[in-house]
Design a protein around this motif. Structure first.
Motif, short mmCIF file in Angstrom:
data_model
loop_
_atom_site.label_atom_id
_atom_site.label_comp_id
_atom_site.label_asym_id
_atom_site.label_seq_id
_atom_site.Cartn_x
_atom_site.Cartn_y
_atom_site.Cartn_z
N ARG A 169 0.73 -1.27 -0.12
CA ARG A 169 0.12 0.04 0.10
C ARG A 169 1.05 1.32 0.01
O ARG A 169 1.62 1.42 1.00
N ILE A 170 0.75 1.93 -1.19
CA ILE A 170 1.62 3.09 -1.19
C ILE A 170 0.97 4.53 -1.25
O ILE A 170 0.01 4.54 -2.21
N PHE A 171 1.23 5.55 -0.43
CA PHE A 171 0.68 6.79 -0.29
C PHE A 171 1.63 7.70 -0.94
O PHE A 171 2.63 7.77 -0.85
N ILE A 172 0.93 8.32 -1.93
CA ILE A 172 1.82 9.29 -2.78
C ILE A 172 1.08 10.79 -2.73
O ILE A 172 -0.32 10.86 -2.75
N THR A 173 2.02 11.63 -2.38
CA THR A 173 1.33 13.03 -2.40
C THR A 173 1.40 13.66 -3.74
O THR A 173 2.25 13.41 -4.53
N HIS A 174 0.73 15.01 -3.74
CA HIS A 174 0.69 15.65 -4.90
C HIS A 174 0.47 14.79 -6.24
O HIS A 174 1.18 14.84 -7.20
N GLU A 211 -4.06 9.28 8.85
CA GLU A 211 -4.84 8.10 9.56
C GLU A 211 -6.08 7.87 8.96
O GLU A 211 -6.34 6.53 9.00
N ALA A 212 -6.59 8.50 8.07
CA ALA A 212 -7.57 8.20 7.01
C ALA A 212 -7.13 7.04 5.96
O ALA A 212 -7.92 6.01 5.88
N ALA A 213 -5.90 6.94 5.63
CA ALA A 213 -5.45 6.07 4.50
C ALA A 213 -5.28 4.57 5.38
O ALA A 213 -5.44 3.63 4.56
N GLY A 214 -5.06 4.48 6.62
CA GLY A 214 -4.87 3.19 7.29
C GLY A 214 -3.49 2.89 7.05
O GLY A 214 -2.58 3.62 7.10
N ILE A 256 -2.52 4.86 -2.88
CA ILE A 256 -3.45 5.87 -2.36
C ILE A 256 -3.03 7.36 -2.94
O ILE A 256 -1.98 7.67 -2.58
N ALA A 257 -3.70 7.59 -3.77
CA ALA A 257 -3.30 9.02 -4.59
C ALA A 257 -3.80 10.28 -3.97
O ALA A 257 -4.93 10.66 -4.52
N ASP A 258 -2.97 10.90 -3.60
CA ASP A 258 -3.68 12.25 -2.67
C ASP A 258 -3.12 13.38 -3.27
O ASP A 258 -1.98 13.47 -3.91
N THR A 259 -4.05 14.22 -3.43
CA THR A 259 -3.88 15.59 -4.08
C THR A 259 -4.20 16.69 -3.39
O THR A 259 -4.19 17.94 -3.94
N HIS A 260 -3.94 16.66 -2.11
CA HIS A 260 -4.49 17.75 -1.32
C HIS A 260 -2.91 18.65 -1.30
O HIS A 260 -1.87 18.11 -1.46
N SER A 261 -3.19 19.99 -1.00
CA SER A 261 -1.81 20.96 -0.87
C SER A 261 -0.84 20.60 0.14
O SER A 261 0.10 20.84 -0.04
N LEU A 262 -1.44 20.06 1.30
CA LEU A 262 -0.66 19.82 2.52
C LEU A 262 -0.11 21.25 3.18
O LEU A 262 0.77 21.03 3.85
N LEU A 263 -1.03 22.40 2.85
CA LEU A 263 -0.42 23.53 3.44
C LEU A 263 -0.94 23.61 5.01
O LEU A 263 -0.18 24.32 5.66
N ASP A 264 -2.03 23.25 5.11
CA ASP A 264 -2.65 22.96 6.55
C ASP A 264 -1.71 22.34 7.39
O ASP A 264 -1.53 21.07 6.94
N LYS A 265 -1.37 22.76 8.38
CA LYS A 265 -0.16 21.84 9.35
C LYS A 265 -0.86 20.54 9.86
O LYS A 265 -0.08 19.75 10.14
N ALA A 292 3.68 11.33 10.83
CA ALA A 292 2.45 10.87 10.96
C ALA A 292 2.50 9.42 10.72
O ALA A 292 1.90 8.59 11.17
N VAL A 293 3.50 8.94 9.63
CA VAL A 293 3.42 7.71 9.13
C VAL A 293 4.46 6.92 9.79
O VAL A 293 4.37 5.47 9.98
N LEU A 294 5.37 7.22 10.38
CA LEU A 294 6.43 6.57 11.20
C LEU A 294 5.85 5.63 12.46
O LEU A 294 6.38 4.47 12.47
N PRO A 295 5.12 6.14 13.07
CA PRO A 295 4.80 5.17 14.16
C PRO A 295 4.20 3.74 13.88
O PRO A 295 4.57 2.64 14.51
N GLN A 296 3.37 3.80 12.89
CA GLN A 296 2.70 2.57 12.21
C GLN A 296 3.91 1.64 11.54
O GLN A 296 3.93 0.45 11.74
N MET A 297 4.85 2.38 11.03
CA MET A 297 6.00 1.44 10.39
C MET A 297 6.81 1.20 11.64
O MET A 297 7.26 -0.21 11.53
N ILE A 298 7.24 1.66 12.31
CA ILE A 298 8.01 1.54 13.49
C ILE A 298 7.30 0.25 14.48
O ILE A 298 8.07 -0.62 14.76
N GLU A 299 6.13 0.55 14.52
CA GLU A 299 5.30 -0.62 15.25
C GLU A 299 5.35 -1.99 14.54
O GLU A 299 5.63 -3.28 14.95
#
Length: 227
Positions: free
Chosen positions: A10-15, A53-56, A36-45, A99-106
């Motif tokens: 499962r691969i999450f891609i930004t922009h 979180e929504a991507a699982g 998981i093809a995300d198209t948000h600007s990611l400007l909101d912190k 955001a993503v590292l905790p699940q990867m480390i687990e």
């Protein structure tokens, strides 16, 4: 390597709608990944954490962040230009990784790949702001890699230039005689790297065959003539 080396990933891609996004999504899907093809600007912190979180479950994060490069002379580059460029290219990166590292480390498994620019590897006129932002991406990735390698997470980056894409090398630029002469003068390959070639290399770095790489920055430039 199997015909679908990314099967089950499962691969999450930004922009995902700009820069390398569309072709990258196509190539990764063809190699078996769930993209998981995300198209948000990611400007909101707070946006990166909410989207992750929504991507699982995410096996691989591809941080592909892009805006048209400003071309101001360094003496003319404004604070606004600097802030705008870093807000789009740099600020989202640590937020995504936190955001993503905790699940990867687990799971003791995961990959983060930063799709960056070779403008950070050598001086380019009229690119001081852009090059600084791209350099920050690479420095962050290399430092992060050393922290999380022991947790089974590989962080790497590619530094590309002279790669065909609509954000930095649109067709109207490619058709200019001056640009074609520049390719002959600066790129031993004599052409742009294709989006498919670049995306296939990224797909390899996402595969288990590339688990041995940690903190590496891979230039994808078609070669450069030393100046």
């Amino acid at each position: 390597m199997s015909h679908q080396p990314l099967a089950g990933k499962r691969i999450f891609i930004t922009h995902a709608d700009v820069f390398m996004g569309p072709t990258l999504c196509k190539v990764l899907t063809e190699q078996g990944a769930t993209v998981i093809a995300d198209t948000h600007s990611l400007l909101d912190k707070d946006e990166p954490a909410a989207l992750i979180e929504a991507a699982g479950d995410i096996d691989i994060l591809i941080a592909s962040l892009a805006i048209p490069a400003p071309t101001s002379l360094a003496i003319e580059a404004s604070d606004q230009e600097w802030a705008h460029t870093f807000a789009h290219l740099v600020d989202p990166l640590p937020r995504l990784c936190r955001a993503v590292l905790p699940q990867m480390i687990e799971r003791q498994a995961g990959k983060i790949l930063v799709v960056g620019s070779a403008s950070a590897l050598r001086g380019i006129k009229r690119a001081s702001t852009y090059s600084a932002a791209r350099g920050a991406q690479l420095a962050y990735a290399q430092s992060l890699a050393l922290e999380v390698a022991k947790e089974g997470v590989q962080v790497n980056a590619i530094a590309q230039n002279f790669v065909d894409n609509p954000t930095y090398f649109p067709q109207e630029v490619q058709q200019m005689p001056a640009f074609q002469e520049r390719l002959k003068r600066e790129v031993p390959l004599g052409r742009l790297v294709t989006m498919e070639e670049d995306s296939t290399f990224i797909a390899y770095l996402c595969s288990d065959a590339a688990n041995c790489f940690v903190g590496q920055v891979f230039p994808v430039c078609g070669g450069w003539v030393n100046r």
